[in-house]
Design a protein around this motif. Structure first.
Motif, PDB file in Angstrom:
ATOM      1  N   SER A 340       0.825  -1.216   0.000  1.00 52.12           N
ATOM      2  CA  SER A 340       0.000   0.000   0.000  1.00 52.12           C
ATOM      3  C   SER A 340       0.857   1.262   0.000  1.00 52.12           C
ATOM      4  CB  SER A 340      -0.925   0.009   1.217  1.00 52.12           C
ATOM      5  OG  SER A 340      -1.822  -1.077   1.168  1.00 52.12           O
ATOM      6  N   ALA A 341       2.082   1.139   0.566  1.00 51.25           N
ATOM      7  CA  ALA A 341       2.986   2.291   0.629  1.00 51.25           C
ATOM      8  C   ALA A 341       3.871   2.409  -0.608  1.00 51.25           C
ATOM      9  CB  ALA A 341       3.842   2.200   1.881  1.00 51.25           C
ATOM     10  N   GLY A 342       3.676   1.521  -1.611  1.00 54.63           N
ATOM     11  CA  GLY A 342       4.421   1.636  -2.850  1.00 54.63           C
ATOM     12  C   GLY A 342       5.400   0.522  -3.148  1.00 54.63           C
ATOM     13  N   ALA A 343       5.549  -0.452  -2.249  1.00 56.15           N
ATOM     14  CA  ALA A 343       6.457  -1.576  -2.500  1.00 56.15           C
ATOM     15  C   ALA A 343       5.867  -2.509  -3.558  1.00 56.15           C
ATOM     16  CB  ALA A 343       6.727  -2.342  -1.211  1.00 56.15           C
ATOM     17  N   LYS A 344       6.731  -3.313  -4.158  1.00 57.77           N
ATOM     18  CA  LYS A 344       6.288  -4.214  -5.217  1.00 57.77           C
ATOM     19  C   LYS A 344       6.663  -5.651  -4.890  1.00 57.77           C
ATOM     20  CE  LYS A 344       6.840  -5.093 -10.195  1.00 57.77           C
ATOM     21  NZ  LYS A 344       7.547  -4.689 -11.449  1.00 57.77           N
ATOM     22  N   VAL A 345       5.688  -6.541  -4.936  1.00 56.93           N
ATOM     23  CA  VAL A 345       5.917  -7.972  -4.706  1.00 56.93           C
ATOM     24  C   VAL A 345       6.338  -8.620  -6.021  1.00 56.93           C
ATOM     25  CG1 VAL A 345       4.851 -10.168  -4.108  1.00 56.93           C
ATOM     26  CG2 VAL A 345       4.322  -8.120  -2.768  1.00 56.93           C
ATOM     27  N   LEU A 346       7.482  -9.303  -6.014  1.00 58.91           N
ATOM     28  CA  LEU A 346       7.983  -9.970  -7.223  1.00 58.91           C
ATOM     29  C   LEU A 346       7.596 -11.440  -7.276  1.00 58.91           C
ATOM     30  CD1 LEU A 346      11.558  -8.421  -7.574  1.00 58.91           C
ATOM     31  CD2 LEU A 346       9.382  -7.634  -8.548  1.00 58.91           C
ATOM     32  N   THR A 347       7.431 -12.054  -6.117  1.00 59.48           N
ATOM     33  CA  THR A 347       6.909 -13.416  -6.050  1.00 59.48           C
ATOM     34  C   THR A 347       6.262 -13.596  -4.689  1.00 59.48           C
ATOM     35  OG1 THR A 347       7.416 -15.774  -6.377  1.00 59.48           O
ATOM     36  CG2 THR A 347       9.018 -14.508  -5.135  1.00 59.48           C
ATOM     37  N   GLY A 348       5.218 -14.416  -4.638  1.00 58.00           N
ATOM     38  CA  GLY A 348       4.535 -14.662  -3.373  1.00 58.00           C
ATOM     39  C   GLY A 348       3.636 -13.516  -2.968  1.00 58.00           C
ATOM     40  N   GLY A 349       3.627 -13.268  -1.650  1.00 62.95           N
ATOM     41  CA  GLY A 349       2.881 -12.128  -1.144  1.00 62.95           C
ATOM     42  C   GLY A 349       1.488 -12.425  -0.646  1.00 62.95           C
ATOM     43  N   HIS A 350       1.134 -13.720  -0.508  1.00 64.80           N
ATOM     44  CA  HIS A 350      -0.225 -14.044  -0.082  1.00 64.80           C
ATOM     45  C   HIS A 350      -0.258 -15.273   0.832  1.00 64.80           C
ATOM     46  CE1 HIS A 350      -0.888 -11.819  -3.900  1.00 64.80           C
ATOM     47  NE2 HIS A 350      -1.866 -11.278  -3.187  1.00 64.80           N
ATOM     48  N   ILE A 351      -1.308 -15.345   1.622  1.00 63.29           N
ATOM     49  CA  ILE A 351      -1.627 -16.562   2.368  1.00 63.29           C
ATOM     50  C   ILE A 351      -2.063 -17.635   1.379  1.00 63.29           C
ATOM     51  CG2 ILE A 351      -3.295 -17.583   3.979  1.00 63.29           C
ATOM     52  CD1 ILE A 351      -3.343 -14.869   5.443  1.00 63.29           C
ATOM     53  N   ILE A 352      -1.605 -18.860   1.596  1.00 63.28           N
ATOM     54  CA  ILE A 352      -2.028 -19.984   0.756  1.00 63.28           C
ATOM     55  C   ILE A 352      -3.316 -20.553   1.341  1.00 63.28           C
ATOM     56  CG2 ILE A 352      -1.414 -22.290  -0.082  1.00 63.28           C
ATOM     57  CD1 ILE A 352       1.541 -21.444   0.165  1.00 63.28           C
ATOM     58  N   GLU A 353      -4.360 -20.586   0.545  1.00 62.56           N
ATOM     59  CA  GLU A 353      -5.654 -21.071   1.029  1.00 62.56           C
ATOM     60  C   GLU A 353      -5.574 -22.578   1.293  1.00 62.56           C
ATOM     61  OE1 GLU A 353      -8.221 -19.290   1.893  1.00 62.56           O
ATOM     62  OE2 GLU A 353      -7.165 -17.450   1.329  1.00 62.56           O
ATOM     63  N   SER A 354      -5.763 -22.952   2.546  1.00 65.40           N
ATOM     64  CA  SER A 354      -5.731 -24.363   2.935  1.00 65.40           C
ATOM     65  C   SER A 354      -6.241 -24.478   4.363  1.00 65.40           C
ATOM     66  CB  SER A 354      -4.298 -24.918   2.848  1.00 65.40           C
ATOM     67  OG  SER A 354      -3.502 -24.391   3.894  1.00 65.40           O
ATOM     68  N   GLU A 355      -6.295 -25.702   4.873  1.00 62.93           N
ATOM     69  CA  GLU A 355      -6.681 -25.911   6.273  1.00 62.93           C
ATOM     70  C   GLU A 355      -5.606 -25.401   7.224  1.00 62.93           C
ATOM     71  OE1 GLU A 355      -7.234 -30.165   6.327  1.00 62.93           O
ATOM     72  OE2 GLU A 355      -9.420 -29.912   6.409  1.00 62.93           O
ATOM     73  N   GLY A 356      -4.356 -25.388   6.746  1.00 66.20           N
ATOM     74  CA  GLY A 356      -3.237 -25.011   7.602  1.00 66.20           C
ATOM     75  C   GLY A 356      -2.852 -23.550   7.463  1.00 66.20           C
ATOM     76  N   ASN A 357      -1.714 -23.222   8.094  1.00 63.26           N
ATOM     77  CA  ASN A 357      -1.246 -21.826   8.154  1.00 63.26           C
ATOM     78  C   ASN A 357      -0.032 -21.644   7.244  1.00 63.26           C
ATOM     79  OD1 ASN A 357      -3.128 -21.666  10.333  1.00 63.26           O
ATOM     80  ND2 ASN A 357      -1.531 -22.416  11.724  1.00 63.26           N
ATOM     81  N   PHE A 358      -0.274 -21.525   5.951  1.00 58.50           N
ATOM     82  CA  PHE A 358       0.821 -21.468   4.993  1.00 58.50           C
ATOM     83  C   PHE A 358       0.907 -20.091   4.332  1.00 58.50           C
ATOM     84  CE2 PHE A 358      -0.404 -25.917   5.277  1.00 58.50           C
ATOM     85  CZ  PHE A 358       0.821 -26.547   5.453  1.00 58.50           C
ATOM     86  N   TYR A 359       2.155 -19.611   4.155  1.00 61.42           N
ATOM     87  CA  TYR A 359       2.374 -18.340   3.482  1.00 61.42           C
ATOM     88  C   TYR A 359       3.377 -18.535   2.355  1.00 61.42           C
ATOM     89  CZ  TYR A 359       2.287 -13.321   2.858  1.00 61.42           C
ATOM     90  OH  TYR A 359       2.073 -12.078   2.338  1.00 61.42           O
ATOM     91  N   GLU A 360       3.132 -17.872   1.248  1.00 56.92           N
ATOM     92  CA  GLU A 360       4.008 -18.024   0.093  1.00 56.92           C
ATOM     93  C   GLU A 360       5.382 -17.420   0.350  1.00 56.92           C
ATOM     94  OE1 GLU A 360       0.778 -17.685  -3.575  1.00 56.92           O
ATOM     95  OE2 GLU A 360       1.710 -15.859  -2.793  1.00 56.92           O
ATOM     96  N   PRO A 361       6.455 -18.089  -0.075  1.00 52.79           N
ATOM     97  CA  PRO A 361       7.783 -17.463  -0.050  1.00 52.79           C
ATOM     98  C   PRO A 361       7.731 -16.181  -0.877  1.00 52.79           C
ATOM     99  CG  PRO A 361       7.960 -19.809  -0.510  1.00 52.79           C
ATOM    100  CD  PRO A 361       6.500 -19.464  -0.586  1.00 52.79           C
ATOM    101  N   THR A 362       8.178 -15.086  -0.291  1.00 52.51           N
ATOM    102  CA  THR A 362       7.894 -13.767  -0.864  1.00 52.51           C
ATOM    103  C   THR A 362       9.151 -12.927  -1.022  1.00 52.51           C
ATOM    104  OG1 THR A 362       5.670 -13.788   0.092  1.00 52.51           O
ATOM    105  CG2 THR A 362       6.598 -11.629  -0.457  1.00 52.51           C
ATOM    106  N   VAL A 363       9.264 -12.239  -2.149  1.00 48.61           N
ATOM    107  CA  VAL A 363      10.293 -11.228  -2.382  1.00 48.61           C
ATOM    108  C   VAL A 363       9.578  -9.916  -2.649  1.00 48.61           C
ATOM    109  CG1 VAL A 363      12.173 -10.447  -3.863  1.00 48.61           C
ATOM    110  CG2 VAL A 363      11.970 -12.877  -3.294  1.00 48.61           C
ATOM    111  N   ILE A 364       9.995  -8.864  -1.955  1.00 46.33           N
ATOM    112  CA  ILE A 364       9.348  -7.563  -2.099  1.00 46.33           C
ATOM    113  C   ILE A 364      10.418  -6.478  -2.232  1.00 46.33           C
ATOM    114  CG2 ILE A 364       9.095  -7.360   0.414  1.00 46.33           C
ATOM    115  CD1 ILE A 364       6.425  -5.890  -0.126  1.00 46.33           C
ATOM    116  N   VAL A 365      10.268  -5.597  -3.207  1.00 44.12           N
ATOM    117  CA  VAL A 365      11.257  -4.549  -3.483  1.00 44.12           C
ATOM    118  C   VAL A 365      10.581  -3.176  -3.425  1.00 44.12           C
ATOM    119  CG1 VAL A 365      12.738  -6.057  -4.876  1.00 44.12           C
ATOM    120  CG2 VAL A 365      10.886  -4.755  -5.981  1.00 44.12           C
ATOM    121  N   ASN A 366      11.409  -2.146  -3.656  1.00 45.59           N
ATOM    122  CA  ASN A 366      10.943  -0.748  -3.560  1.00 45.59           C
ATOM    123  C   ASN A 366      10.408  -0.435  -2.169  1.00 45.59           C
ATOM    124  OD1 ASN A 366      11.555  -0.639  -6.295  1.00 45.59           O
ATOM    125  ND2 ASN A 366       9.426  -0.805  -6.957  1.00 45.59           N
ATOM    126  N   VAL A 367      11.024  -1.030  -1.163  1.00 45.34           N
ATOM    127  CA  VAL A 367      10.562  -0.802   0.210  1.00 45.34           C
ATOM    128  C   VAL A 367      11.274   0.415   0.792  1.00 45.34           C
ATOM    129  CG1 VAL A 367       9.890  -3.171   0.715  1.00 45.34           C
ATOM    130  CG2 VAL A 367      12.269  -2.494   1.037  1.00 45.34           C
TER     131      VAL A 367
END
Length: 474
Positions: A340-367
């Motif tokens: 929201s502040a202007g950073a850019k996600v290059l891969t990942g960036g979301h919760i994985i929908e499942s029964e468990g607690n999984f998050y996508e491996p994420t790279v974020i730039v322009n932070v």
């Protein structure tokens, strides 16, 4: 299970309440433990005080030989412990088993220090007088164990306590208590006297606080969040109790123009996804010099996008779940705020929908350097990347944090390596490698990352007090 481990036996808790333990891979219950109360703590302290007095009188080499028996028990039961660990914590099997094996090595190393532990004999300015510094056990101790490495950190607190002649009261995390109580079963198969290790399950806000302020406990050690450490320190202050704090981190990883980029990518990804990024030493903010920035970002994004996330019991899985929904939502909130502040996600960036607690491996730039994602601990598989131009700039950015536990540097230039090692005001500097605190080293943070430390001779001595004896012989 609604029992506590008191004086070498499993006994009913004085509390009727329990804590449900969930498997983070599917959020299904796998057990329950007692939600202990003040009377449980009083019983544990009374037993620990009694057991410690006689244990301290045992020759330290004999003590070490007795404690070493636990290593054999862990060796015989390591696969079962690893499976329990997987269920309650979510580590992939190789990591869970590796932690148990590292615990076995830790016992062997710490028991070996019993013979090298020594005091000092000093000269004095007074004639016919000699000074002796005598090392003695602190006495009754308490250890508050986190959920992210519950077996190894249990050993990190329990083994030096026992070898030095102390007793210990252990409070496991409510997220991962089952493996700790399995260790209690193994303790019963050794000659370690009953009462030297007491295990009380329950919330940190109550059980942890009671341990911290108890007058008969002489040292309390906690591995956990900085907020939890401050609470323990505040409660312990009433009795000027010795505290040992391993707290939060916000480890910088610095990649210079003179780095081997493939090596830097390999080790940063390896360290970042360890335990799904839920390790206080994980790289939490990446600074890359402008000359190699584009190459590094491309390669690290490619590497993170290939990480297989899922069921930790599958041999194909690289990374398992986040410990609970609260932590999962915290990771998501930090990433979305950065976007929201202007950073850019290059891969990942979301919760994985499942029964468990999984998050996508994420790279974020322009932070932004002052954004929450660069300032606050993420504790998840997210790599926020920023650019720098000069070595001085990188050092200033890395030191600009209330935390100071770990850091990473990637460069093939010896001068740069030494510059970072000398100027980073951080407890650990990993140069061209991933984080793996050596048993023989010293794991200790600066600033709000903690007080005191663990491992090696220095960690061993955390459980010792010094008496200075002046011997006049005229």
């Amino acid at each position: 299970m609604s029992k506590q481990f008191i004086d070498g036996k499993f006994v009913e808790s004085h509390s009727n309440e329990t804590i449900e333990v969930l498997n983070p891979a599917n959020n299904k219950p796998i057990g329950e433990v007692a939600k202990g109360n003040e009377q449980d703590v009083k019983d544990a302290v009374a037993g620990a005080v009694k057991a410690q007095k006689s244990w301290a009188a045992v020759n330290r080499v004999k003590r070490a030989d007795i404690v070493l028996q636990l290593a054999a028990q862990l060796e015989q039961n390591k696969e079962e412990i690893a499976r329990i660990y997987q269920q309650e914590q979510g580590k992939v099997y190789s990591a869970a088993l590796g932690e148990v094996e590292n615990s076995i090595n830790y016992i062997k190393y710490m028991t070996g220090l019993a013979q090298s532990n020594k005091g000092e004999v000093l000269q004095n300015q007074v004639d016919h007088e000699t000074i002796m510094l005598i090392k003695k056990p602190v006495g009754v101790t308490a250890g508050i164990i986190p959920w992210n490495a519950p077996i190894f950190i249990l050993m990190r607190k329990m083994i030096p306590a026992l070898v030095t002649g102390c007793s210990i009261i252990v409070k496991p995390s409510g997220e991962t208590p089952l493996g700790t109580f399995k260790i209690a079963e193994l303790l019963q198969k050794t000659d370690i006297p009953a009462g030297l290790v007491q295990i009380i399950s329950g919330p940190g806000s109550s059980i942890g606080n009671l341990l911290a302020k108890n007058q008969q406990i002489n040292l309390i050690s906690i591995t956990g969040s900085t907020g939890a450490g401050k609470s323990v320190m505040e409660a312990a202050a009433a009795n000027v109790k010795k505290v040992n704090l391993e707290l939060g981190g916000k480890a910088p990883a610095i990649v210079t123009n003179k780095a081997d980029i493939d090596k830097a990518v390999k080790y940063i990804v390896m360290a970042r996804i360890k335990n799904s990024g839920q390790v206080c030493t994980c790289p939490e903010r990446i600074y890359v010099q402008s000359g190699v920035y584009d190459e590094f970002v491309k390669k690290v994004t490619d590497a993170m996008s290939k990480i297989v996330t899922g069921d930790p019991t599958s041999p194909d899985t690289d990374m398992g779940p986040i410990i609970n929904k609260k932590q999962l939502d915290s990771i998501e909130q930090k990433v979305q705020d950065a976007v929201s502040a202007g950073a850019k996600v290059l891969t990942g960036g979301h919760i994985i929908e499942s029964e468990g607690n999984f998050y996508e491996p994420t790279v974020i730039v322009n932070v932004d350097d002052n954004s929450q994602i660069m300032k606050d601990e993420i504790f998840g598989p997210v790599l926020p990347i920023a650019k720098f131009d000069t070595i001085d700039e990188a050092i200033d950015k890395a030191n600009d944090s209330p935390y100071g536990l770990s850091s990473y540097v990637y460069t093939d230039d010896l001068k740069e390596s030494m510059e970072f090692s000398n100027r980073l005001n951080i407890g650990e500097v990993y140069v061209n490698c991933e984080a793996e605190e050596a048993i023989t080293g010293y794991h200790a943070g600066w600033r709000q990352s903690g007080l005191g430390g663990a491992d090696g001779q220095h960690g061993f001595e955390e459980y010792l007090n010094t008496t200075v004896s002046y011997l006049r012989y005229e």
